[in-house]
Write a protein that holds these residues in place. Structure first.
Motif, mmCIF file in Angstrom:
data_model
loop_
_atom_site.group_PDB
_atom_site.id
_atom_site.type_symbol
_atom_site.label_atom_id
_atom_site.label_comp_id
_atom_site.label_asym_id
_atom_site.label_seq_id
_atom_site.Cartn_x
_atom_site.Cartn_y
_atom_site.Cartn_z
ATOM 1 N N PHE A 48 -8.149 -4.846 6.324
ATOM 2 C CA PHE A 48 -8.241 -4.655 7.772
ATOM 3 C C PHE A 48 -8.177 -3.190 8.169
ATOM 4 O O PHE A 48 -8.577 -2.822 9.266
ATOM 5 C CB PHE A 48 -7.200 -5.484 8.529
ATOM 6 C CG PHE A 48 -5.795 -4.930 8.533
ATOM 7 C CD1 PHE A 48 -5.382 -4.048 9.512
ATOM 8 C CD2 PHE A 48 -4.877 -5.335 7.575
ATOM 9 C CE1 PHE A 48 -4.078 -3.568 9.540
ATOM 10 C CE2 PHE A 48 -3.579 -4.867 7.595
ATOM 11 C CZ PHE A 48 -3.177 -3.972 8.571
ATOM 12 N N THR A 49 -7.680 -2.360 7.277
ATOM 13 C CA THR A 49 -7.612 -0.930 7.559
ATOM 14 C C THR A 49 -7.817 -0.154 6.269
ATOM 15 O O THR A 49 -7.484 -0.634 5.183
ATOM 16 C CB THR A 49 -6.262 -0.541 8.200
ATOM 17 O OG1 THR A 49 -6.284 0.860 8.517
ATOM 18 C CG2 THR A 49 -5.089 -0.845 7.288
ATOM 19 N N LEU A 50 -8.338 1.045 6.417
ATOM 20 C CA LEU A 50 -8.453 1.959 5.283
ATOM 21 C C LEU A 50 -7.303 2.971 5.310
ATOM 22 O O LEU A 50 -7.217 3.821 4.446
ATOM 23 C CB LEU A 50 -9.806 2.680 5.326
ATOM 24 C CG LEU A 50 -11.026 1.768 5.238
ATOM 25 C CD1 LEU A 50 -12.323 2.577 5.345
ATOM 26 C CD2 LEU A 50 -11.017 0.940 3.967
ATOM 27 N N LEU A 51 -6.422 2.840 6.289
ATOM 28 C CA LEU A 51 -5.290 3.758 6.440
ATOM 29 C C LEU A 51 -4.095 3.367 5.578
ATOM 30 O O LEU A 51 -3.163 4.150 5.434
ATOM 31 C CB LEU A 51 -4.857 3.830 7.909
ATOM 32 C CG LEU A 51 -5.924 4.313 8.893
ATOM 33 C CD1 LEU A 51 -5.391 4.228 10.320
ATOM 34 C CD2 LEU A 51 -6.354 5.736 8.555
ATOM 35 N N ILE A 52 -4.101 2.162 5.031
ATOM 36 C CA ILE A 52 -3.015 1.682 4.183
ATOM 37 C C ILE A 52 -3.566 1.527 2.768
ATOM 38 O O ILE A 52 -4.496 0.749 2.543
ATOM 39 C CB ILE A 52 -2.449 0.341 4.697
ATOM 40 C CG1 ILE A 52 -1.867 0.508 6.104
ATOM 41 C CG2 ILE A 52 -1.403 -0.213 3.728
ATOM 42 C CD1 ILE A 52 -1.451 -0.793 6.766
ATOM 43 N N LYS A 53 -3.000 2.271 1.845
ATOM 44 C CA LYS A 53 -3.461 2.235 0.451
ATOM 45 C C LYS A 53 -3.276 0.830 -0.126
ATOM 46 O O LYS A 53 -2.237 0.215 0.051
ATOM 47 C CB LYS A 53 -2.674 3.260 -0.365
ATOM 48 C CG LYS A 53 -3.157 3.444 -1.784
ATOM 49 C CD LYS A 53 -2.397 4.576 -2.440
ATOM 50 C CE LYS A 53 -2.566 4.739 -3.901
ATOM 51 N NZ LYS A 53 -3.803 4.604 -4.505
ATOM 52 N N ASP A 54 -4.313 0.348 -0.788
ATOM 53 C CA ASP A 54 -4.299 -0.961 -1.442
ATOM 54 C C ASP A 54 -3.923 -2.106 -0.493
ATOM 55 O O ASP A 54 -3.196 -3.025 -0.874
ATOM 56 C CB ASP A 54 -3.356 -0.959 -2.657
ATOM 57 C CG ASP A 54 -3.775 0.050 -3.714
ATOM 58 O OD1 ASP A 54 -4.996 0.199 -3.934
ATOM 59 O OD2 ASP A 54 -2.890 0.691 -4.314
ATOM 60 N N PHE A 173 -0.043 -4.428 12.286
ATOM 61 C CA PHE A 173 -0.503 -3.255 11.527
ATOM 62 C C PHE A 173 0.693 -2.511 10.919
ATOM 63 O O PHE A 173 0.777 -2.315 9.713
ATOM 64 C CB PHE A 173 -1.308 -2.313 12.430
ATOM 65 C CG PHE A 173 -1.613 -0.977 11.823
ATOM 66 C CD1 PHE A 173 -2.605 -0.847 10.875
ATOM 67 C CD2 PHE A 173 -0.910 0.159 12.208
ATOM 68 C CE1 PHE A 173 -2.894 0.393 10.296
ATOM 69 C CE2 PHE A 173 -1.193 1.400 11.648
ATOM 70 C CZ PHE A 173 -2.184 1.516 10.692
ATOM 71 N N GLU A 174 1.628 -2.129 11.767
ATOM 72 C CA GLU A 174 2.775 -1.323 11.337
ATOM 73 C C GLU A 174 3.635 -2.039 10.295
ATOM 74 O O GLU A 174 4.290 -1.392 9.478
ATOM 75 C CB GLU A 174 3.637 -0.916 12.531
ATOM 76 C CG GLU A 174 2.956 0.045 13.490
ATOM 77 C CD GLU A 174 2.812 1.447 12.931
ATOM 78 O OE1 GLU A 174 3.581 1.826 12.037
ATOM 79 O OE2 GLU A 174 1.888 2.153 13.404
ATOM 80 N N SER A 175 3.644 -3.354 10.333
ATOM 81 C CA SER A 175 4.451 -4.115 9.373
ATOM 82 C C SER A 175 4.030 -3.875 7.933
ATOM 83 O O SER A 175 4.805 -4.101 7.009
ATOM 84 C CB SER A 175 4.343 -5.616 9.677
ATOM 85 O OG SER A 175 4.826 -5.881 10.974
ATOM 86 N N PHE A 176 2.818 -3.384 7.723
ATOM 87 C CA PHE A 176 2.302 -3.142 6.371
ATOM 88 C C PHE A 176 2.298 -1.691 5.971
ATOM 89 O O PHE A 176 1.904 -1.350 4.862
ATOM 90 C CB PHE A 176 0.879 -3.724 6.245
ATOM 91 C CG PHE A 176 0.870 -5.210 6.332
ATOM 92 C CD1 PHE A 176 1.220 -5.996 5.238
ATOM 93 C CD2 PHE A 176 0.553 -5.850 7.525
ATOM 94 C CE1 PHE A 176 1.236 -7.372 5.324
ATOM 95 C CE2 PHE A 176 0.570 -7.228 7.620
ATOM 96 C CZ PHE A 176 0.907 -7.990 6.511
ATOM 97 N N ARG A 177 2.738 -0.816 6.867
ATOM 98 C CA ARG A 177 2.733 0.641 6.539
ATOM 99 C C ARG A 177 3.911 1.019 5.694
ATOM 100 O O ARG A 177 4.945 0.506 5.693
ATOM 101 C CB ARG A 177 2.761 1.447 7.814
ATOM 102 C CG ARG A 177 1.390 1.427 8.476
ATOM 103 C CD ARG A 177 1.350 2.389 9.580
ATOM 104 N NE ARG A 177 1.023 3.684 8.984
ATOM 105 C CZ ARG A 177 0.301 4.589 9.590
ATOM 106 N NH1 ARG A 177 -0.122 4.371 10.783
ATOM 107 N NH2 ARG A 177 0.039 5.725 9.033
#
Length: 177
Positions: A48-54, A173-177
């Motif tokens: 869903f994002t490219l901002l979170i690695k893997d 989103f933030e829950s996965f950072r």
């Protein structure tokens, strides 16, 4: 055929009571898919994002979670606050479904890998999503949700629907950072 696939991908579209708005939301997604290097099937696989690695959470999993969170938050607020707060549920749902439609132009698939496109380097998805929505005469209230859902909206005033969608998006989103 594509419209039916979009309805299957987004069962929450049926939550929109206004038939015209519902059809316009489908039109936006149809246009985005037709003008993207991504297929509708890719949305169930790509992160869903490219901002979170893997990142292991798919685009559609995140997006549907955001829509469902926004819907439930709004229902609880309406129940508890009654007439003190006016929430347009159709605008909220349509906006939540459309906030990342621009990512289909922001991302591209090259040799099986997802990356930021040239267009995405120049124009982030809140702007390209807004342009897609405007193309199909989506109400300004929904366009506002698309435009303000991300950090780009931090400098302006958000409507109640936009506040709810913004926070639902960032919770998932933030829950996965």
């Amino acid at each position: 055929m594509l419209r039916e696939k979009i309805k299957k991908l987004w069962p929450e579209i049926d939550w929109i009571k206004d038939e015209s708005l519902r059809e316009k939301v489908i039109d936006c997604w149809t246009y985005a898919i037709e003008n993207s290097s991504l297929s509708i099937e890719d949305l169930e696989i790509i992160p869903f994002t490219l901002l979170i690695k893997d990142c292991k959470i798919s685009f559609i999993n995140h997006k549907r979670t955001c829509v469902q969170l926004a819907f439930e938050i709004a229902k609880i607020m309406k129940k508890n606050f009654g007439d003190s707060l006016n929430i347009n549920m159709d605008y909220l749902i349509a906006g939540a479904i459309l906030i990342d439609v621009g990512k289909l132009l922001e991302y591209e698939k090259v040799n099986g890998k997802i990356q930021i496109s040239k267009a995405g380097e120049m124009v982030r998805h809140p702007f390209s999503g807004l342009a897609i929505a405007a193309r199909f005469n989506i109400p300004f209230e929904v366009q506002h949700i698309i435009a303000t859902h991300s950090k780009e909206g931090d400098l302006g005033k958000r409507t109640v629907e936009s506040i709810i969608v913004h926070h639902a998006d960032f919770v998932s989103f933030e829950s996965f950072r």
